[in-house]
Motif scaffolding. Sequence first.
Motif, PDB file in Angstrom:
ATOM      1  N   THR A  85       6.141   4.613   1.800  1.00  0.00           N
ATOM      2  CA  THR A  85       5.937   6.004   2.205  1.00  0.00           C
ATOM      3  C   THR A  85       7.152   6.843   1.824  1.00  0.00           C
ATOM      4  O   THR A  85       8.205   6.317   1.451  1.00  0.00           O
ATOM      5  N   MET A  96       7.653  -1.668   6.493  1.00  0.00           N
ATOM      6  CA  MET A  96       7.681  -0.307   5.967  1.00  0.00           C
ATOM      7  C   MET A  96       8.808  -0.168   4.951  1.00  0.00           C
ATOM      8  O   MET A  96       9.913  -0.662   5.161  1.00  0.00           O
ATOM      9  N   SER A 120      -1.664   9.653   9.811  1.00  0.00           N
ATOM     10  CA  SER A 120      -1.166   8.387   9.261  1.00  0.00           C
ATOM     11  C   SER A 120      -1.831   7.198   9.950  1.00  0.00           C
ATOM     12  O   SER A 120      -2.213   6.217   9.301  1.00  0.00           O
ATOM     13  N   LEU A 167       0.847  -1.190   0.000  1.00  0.00           N
ATOM     14  CA  LEU A 167       0.000   0.000   0.000  1.00  0.00           C
ATOM     15  C   LEU A 167       0.881   1.237   0.000  1.00  0.00           C
ATOM     16  O   LEU A 167       2.011   1.211   0.495  1.00  0.00           O
ATOM     17  N   HIS A 168       0.383   2.312  -0.583  1.00  0.00           N
ATOM     18  CA  HIS A 168       1.050   3.613  -0.550  1.00  0.00           C
ATOM     19  C   HIS A 168       0.279   4.523   0.397  1.00  0.00           C
ATOM     20  O   HIS A 168      -0.949   4.508   0.411  1.00  0.00           O
ATOM     21  N   GLN A 169       1.017   5.326   1.148  1.00  0.00           N
ATOM     22  CA  GLN A 169       0.374   6.389   1.920  1.00  0.00           C
ATOM     23  C   GLN A 169       1.183   7.666   1.757  1.00  0.00           C
ATOM     24  O   GLN A 169       2.410   7.653   1.871  1.00  0.00           O
ATOM     25  N   VAL A 216      -4.310   4.207   8.147  1.00  0.00           N
ATOM     26  CA  VAL A 216      -4.044   2.777   8.293  1.00  0.00           C
ATOM     27  C   VAL A 216      -5.194   2.084   9.015  1.00  0.00           C
ATOM     28  O   VAL A 216      -5.596   0.965   8.655  1.00  0.00           O
ATOM     29  N   LEU A 276       3.987  -1.224   3.541  1.00  0.00           N
ATOM     30  CA  LEU A 276       3.530   0.156   3.346  1.00  0.00           C
ATOM     31  C   LEU A 276       4.680   0.970   2.773  1.00  0.00           C
ATOM     32  O   LEU A 276       5.775   1.001   3.334  1.00  0.00           O
ATOM     33  N   THR A 312      -4.460   6.722   1.250  1.00  0.00           N
ATOM     34  CA  THR A 312      -3.887   5.383   1.393  1.00  0.00           C
ATOM     35  C   THR A 312      -4.457   4.538   0.271  1.00  0.00           C
ATOM     36  O   THR A 312      -5.673   4.344   0.188  1.00  0.00           O
TER      37      THR A 312
END
Length: 389
Positions: free
Chosen positions: A205, A240, A186, A144-146, A190, A203, A164
């Motif tokens: 970031t 991460m 953030s 996933l991208h945030q 999530v 994730l 997200t």
Amino acid sequence: MRRTEMLQEIRKMRFDEVYFGWSESRLTQEEAARILGVCDRTFRRYIDRYEDGGIEGLSDKRLTQASFRRAPVDEVMAVAERYSSRYRGFNVKHFYNWYWREGGRRSYTWVKNTLQSRGLVCRSAKRGAHRKRRERAPLLGMMLHQDGSRHEWVPGKKWDLIVTMDDATSEHYSMFFVEEEGTVSSFQGVRAVITQKGLFSSLYTDRGSHYWYTPKEGGKVSKTQMTQFGRAMKHLGIQMIAAYSPEARGRSERAFGTHQDRLVKELALHGITDMDAANRYLTQVYLPAFNAEFMQPASEEGSAFVPWRGENLDDILCEQDERTVSADNCVSFEGLKLQIPANRYRCHYVRVKVRVHRYFDGSLAIFHGPRKLTDYDQQGKPKEAKKAA
């Protein structure tokens, strides 16, 4: 003169020369046809048309006749008027979505050509050099991208948009405005994903200070010194991954470019200037429409999401700080004195190490190991005592 008309005139002149060469027996029909770039059968048809109607007999009648599929002038003017009066500034694809929702049935190319021919939108610049892109994750929930984007979403106000999204499909799972991006926002993004879909694998970031601790400016992030957010991700088992350039986050950066173009216009179109109203519009209207248009199918069937059946998420996705209890059974936390009431587990907590949790809404709690001792409001007052009073 249009290109098709120019080519027709060139064909007429060349046929005139070739015809006289054939009529004087200097060329065979096959040779004449080869010069014109047609087959000998077509050349014989040209001869018949030329002898019946002269050089004008070779003219393509389609160039002078209007197509029966051409849109009426009234329809063309109506589309141009709709764009200039209500949707001015929208790019063609954005406008076409609204045009289709409102009952339009012409193709995207027709709408684009109509707007460009009337000077309402500019033609796109030529694309740059070819670059090889990173392949998407094959399964949902693998990565996933945030990220956040600070922009003037409504006139005179700059907010941060926190998104997200899934790398495999570009589906946006969470999207909301906050005054300033940080640890709390953030956690909020999530938490929304885990509540809806479950735990994900990794994730991706940027190197924001709420995501990573960077010992040397511009250098590598630390994998041992963790922020509050990093500690929570490690607790959940989520890997991460740090991005070291905007190009590395190209997928999310391009999505923000679309949001900054479309979302600003849609909020203005509906007269929205309040953050609460903007967040409701995001959830109810914009996010479903965006996912329906831009979401891609994953390359493989299945999902890497794991249903969450663990402890209370709020006690993981929150800020946690260790404190030592003073002699009066109080804990000092950012200018507040948090009184620990008497309980049946210990006579007192003097000089005991405890954890202070701060949640999304600013409320607090004190934990001794896995046991919660007391809940507090934002002013540090025990909630139980408040409820009793």
